[in-house]
Write a protein that holds these residues in place. Structure first.
Motif, PDB file in Angstrom:
ATOM      1  N   ALA A   9      -7.207 -22.375  17.290  1.00 51.91           N
ATOM      2  CA  ALA A   9      -6.558 -23.275  16.332  1.00 51.91           C
ATOM      3  C   ALA A   9      -6.124 -22.469  15.120  1.00 51.91           C
ATOM      4  O   ALA A   9      -6.864 -21.614  14.627  1.00 51.91           O
ATOM      5  CB  ALA A   9      -7.524 -24.386  15.920  1.00 51.91           C
ATOM      6  N   CYS A  10      -4.932 -22.755  14.682  1.00 54.41           N
ATOM      7  CA  CYS A  10      -4.379 -22.110  13.474  1.00 54.41           C
ATOM      8  C   CYS A  10      -5.251 -22.490  12.272  1.00 54.41           C
ATOM      9  O   CYS A  10      -5.591 -23.654  12.092  1.00 54.41           O
ATOM     10  CB  CYS A  10      -2.950 -22.602  13.279  1.00 54.41           C
ATOM     11  SG  CYS A  10      -2.182 -22.075  11.744  1.00 54.41           S
ATOM     12  N   ILE A  11      -5.627 -21.502  11.454  1.00 57.32           N
ATOM     13  CA  ILE A  11      -6.510 -21.823  10.327  1.00 57.32           C
ATOM     14  C   ILE A  11      -5.759 -22.470   9.166  1.00 57.32           C
ATOM     15  O   ILE A  11      -6.363 -23.020   8.254  1.00 57.32           O
ATOM     16  CB  ILE A  11      -7.301 -20.593   9.816  1.00 57.32           C
ATOM     17  CG1 ILE A  11      -6.354 -19.438   9.507  1.00 57.32           C
ATOM     18  CG2 ILE A  11      -8.374 -20.177  10.795  1.00 57.32           C
ATOM     19  CD1 ILE A  11      -6.992 -18.396   8.619  1.00 57.32           C
ATOM     20  N   ASP A  12      -4.409 -22.393   9.214  1.00 55.91           N
ATOM     21  CA  ASP A  12      -3.634 -23.011   8.141  1.00 55.91           C
ATOM     22  C   ASP A  12      -3.309 -24.476   8.438  1.00 55.91           C
ATOM     23  O   ASP A  12      -3.421 -25.327   7.564  1.00 55.91           O
ATOM     24  CB  ASP A  12      -2.321 -22.240   7.922  1.00 55.91           C
ATOM     25  CG  ASP A  12      -2.577 -20.886   7.274  1.00 55.91           C
ATOM     26  OD1 ASP A  12      -3.674 -20.710   6.703  1.00 55.91           O
ATOM     27  OD2 ASP A  12      -1.700 -20.012   7.353  1.00 55.91           O
ATOM     28  N   CYS A  13      -2.883 -24.765   9.697  1.00 51.66           N
ATOM     29  CA  CYS A  13      -2.396 -26.129   9.967  1.00 51.66           C
ATOM     30  C   CYS A  13      -3.165 -26.801  11.094  1.00 51.66           C
ATOM     31  O   CYS A  13      -2.922 -27.953  11.411  1.00 51.66           O
ATOM     32  CB  CYS A  13      -0.912 -26.095  10.320  1.00 51.66           C
ATOM     33  SG  CYS A  13      -0.595 -25.497  11.987  1.00 51.66           S
ATOM     34  N   HIS A  14      -4.077 -26.071  11.734  1.00 53.14           N
ATOM     35  CA  HIS A  14      -4.913 -26.606  12.807  1.00 53.14           C
ATOM     36  C   HIS A  14      -4.152 -26.831  14.123  1.00 53.14           C
ATOM     37  O   HIS A  14      -4.666 -27.431  15.054  1.00 53.14           O
ATOM     38  CB  HIS A  14      -5.602 -27.914  12.354  1.00 53.14           C
ATOM     39  CG  HIS A  14      -6.877 -28.152  13.087  1.00 53.14           C
ATOM     40  ND1 HIS A  14      -7.959 -27.314  12.979  1.00 53.14           N
ATOM     41  CD2 HIS A  14      -7.224 -29.106  13.987  1.00 53.14           C
ATOM     42  CE1 HIS A  14      -8.924 -27.751  13.760  1.00 53.14           C
ATOM     43  NE2 HIS A  14      -8.510 -28.831  14.389  1.00 53.14           N
ATOM     44  N   SER A  31       3.190 -24.962  15.342  1.00 51.34           N
ATOM     45  CA  SER A  31       3.404 -25.960  14.294  1.00 51.34           C
ATOM     46  C   SER A  31       3.905 -25.347  12.997  1.00 51.34           C
ATOM     47  O   SER A  31       4.953 -25.730  12.495  1.00 51.34           O
ATOM     48  CB  SER A  31       2.110 -26.726  14.019  1.00 51.34           C
ATOM     49  OG  SER A  31       1.521 -27.100  15.245  1.00 51.34           O
ATOM     50  N   CYS A  32       3.160 -24.363  12.443  1.00 46.48           N
ATOM     51  CA  CYS A  32       3.557 -23.842  11.118  1.00 46.48           C
ATOM     52  C   CYS A  32       4.215 -22.475  11.206  1.00 46.48           C
ATOM     53  O   CYS A  32       4.628 -21.915  10.201  1.00 46.48           O
ATOM     54  CB  CYS A  32       2.362 -23.797  10.175  1.00 46.48           C
ATOM     55  SG  CYS A  32       1.209 -22.445  10.507  1.00 46.48           S
ATOM     56  N   LYS A  33       4.265 -21.901  12.446  1.00 45.72           N
ATOM     57  CA  LYS A  33       4.938 -20.614  12.706  1.00 45.72           C
ATOM     58  C   LYS A  33       4.213 -19.417  12.110  1.00 45.72           C
ATOM     59  O   LYS A  33       4.774 -18.322  12.059  1.00 45.72           O
ATOM     60  CB  LYS A  33       6.407 -20.620  12.204  1.00 45.72           C
ATOM     61  CG  LYS A  33       7.235 -21.798  12.705  1.00 45.72           C
ATOM     62  CD  LYS A  33       7.413 -21.767  14.195  1.00 45.72           C
ATOM     63  CE  LYS A  33       8.157 -23.013  14.695  1.00 45.72           C
ATOM     64  NZ  LYS A  33       7.823 -23.322  16.089  1.00 45.72           N
TER      65      LYS A  33
END
Ligand SMILES: [Zn+2]
Length: 308
Positions: A9-14, A31-33
């Motif tokens: 999971a992306c730590i910025d946007c999950h 999602s957030c690239k």
């Protein structure tokens, strides 16, 4: 089996991501690239210093403690006094030995095992884990792990948010780690989020606060640190082991069910003053999940950082 699954999971946007199957060295969050890179065998998931809201405690930034971290990483982690002799190792590696044996017996071969506080990978000397993700805040220790065990997935984070997708972990491991995490409740909510409903958390903690540790520090590690670096063992260990064993047990009881633990070496005299460590396991409480999600949405929970 896990190679195509969106485990991370992306730590910025999950947003969730799958590891590159072809040994690729980068991946992008759909999602957030944000792009994540792998260097020296380790994925870099540390918070972006420009946008990250990771917060650390001021006492971890004090010069004397920073000096200790430098010394530990570059010198003492390789010849730390407590691993010097066979007798010391019998005590200090007892957790790795017992937990390794337990994991070999109780986990299924395809289980997804996630370890936080993976360090330089001491656990792998005691058990073979096929689908393993090791997480740590210490980049250099993970690089050592990658050298010794190149087939493992290793992720360096800033602490706080775990870079793992929701509800996918069979086995979660913390081996001499919980005593270091001041923000225990936040960490346990993250563990609850990533565990499967029947997933198990295996842990080992030192009997911090007990007599054997005071004696060991007064007679062995304390004099050694003083002589070699003129460091004060009490300053170092009060920050390193910021939780004593009763605090960790209290939070384990609050956040998990079916908690079972054993003192070592004297299991029939289960007191801090007669033992050096506590090891055991527990299961997550899925009924907490909707409450954790609600707290996340309301922004009541902010990512927080620990030293190691
Ligand atoms: Zn993202």
């Amino acid at each position: 089996m896990y190679s195509k699954m969106r485990l991370l999971a992306c730590i910025d946007c999950h947003g969730t991501m799958a590891l590159p199957i072809d040994g690729g060295l980068s991946m992008v969050c759909d999602s957030c690239k944000r792009e994540y890179f792998k260097t020296d065998g380790v994925w870099d998931f540390r918070a972006d210093p420009n946008t990250g809201s990771q917060k650390s405690l001021a006492i971890y930034a004090e010069l004397e403690f920073q000096r200790w971290l430098e010394i530990f990483e570059h010198t003492e982690s390789k010849n730390w006094k407590i691993y010097e002799t066979k007798l010391y190792r019998f005590f200090t590696q007892s957790g790795h030995r017992l937990l390794g044996r337990s994991l070999a017996k109780l986990t299924k071969v395809n289980d997804l095992v996630v370890e936080v506080g993976a360090g330089n990978g001491a656990l792998h000397d005691f058990v073979a884990l096929k689908n393993y993700i090791g997480i740590d805040t210490n980049w250099n220790m993970l690089c050592q792990l990658a050298t010794n065990y190149p087939d493992k997935t290793l992720i360096c984070t800033s602490g706080g948010v775990l870079p793992i997708a929701d509800g996918i972990v069979d086995t979660f491991v913390t081996l001499h780690t919980l005593e270091h995490i001041y923000h225990l409740a936040e960490a346990f909510e993250e563990i609850t989020r990533i565990l499967k409903p029947e997933g198990t958390h295996y842990f080992v903690i030192p009997c911090e606060g007990g007599l054997p540790f005071s004696i060991g520090r007064a007679l062995v590690t304390g004099p050694s640190l003083k002589r070699k670096y003129s460091l004060d063992i009490d300053l170092v260990m009060s920050r390193e082991h910021i939780n004593d064993a009763p605090r960790v047990l209290k939070f384990l009881k609050m956040y998990f069910r079916e908690l079972k633990y054993t003192h070592w070496p004297l299991r029939f005299l289960p007191f801090l003053n007669t033992n050096v460590m506590i090891w055991g396991h527990c299961k997550s409480r899925p009924e907490l999940l909707p409450l954790i999600r609600r707290a996340e949405i309301e922004g009541a929970k902010k990512p927080l950082d620990g030293p190691d």
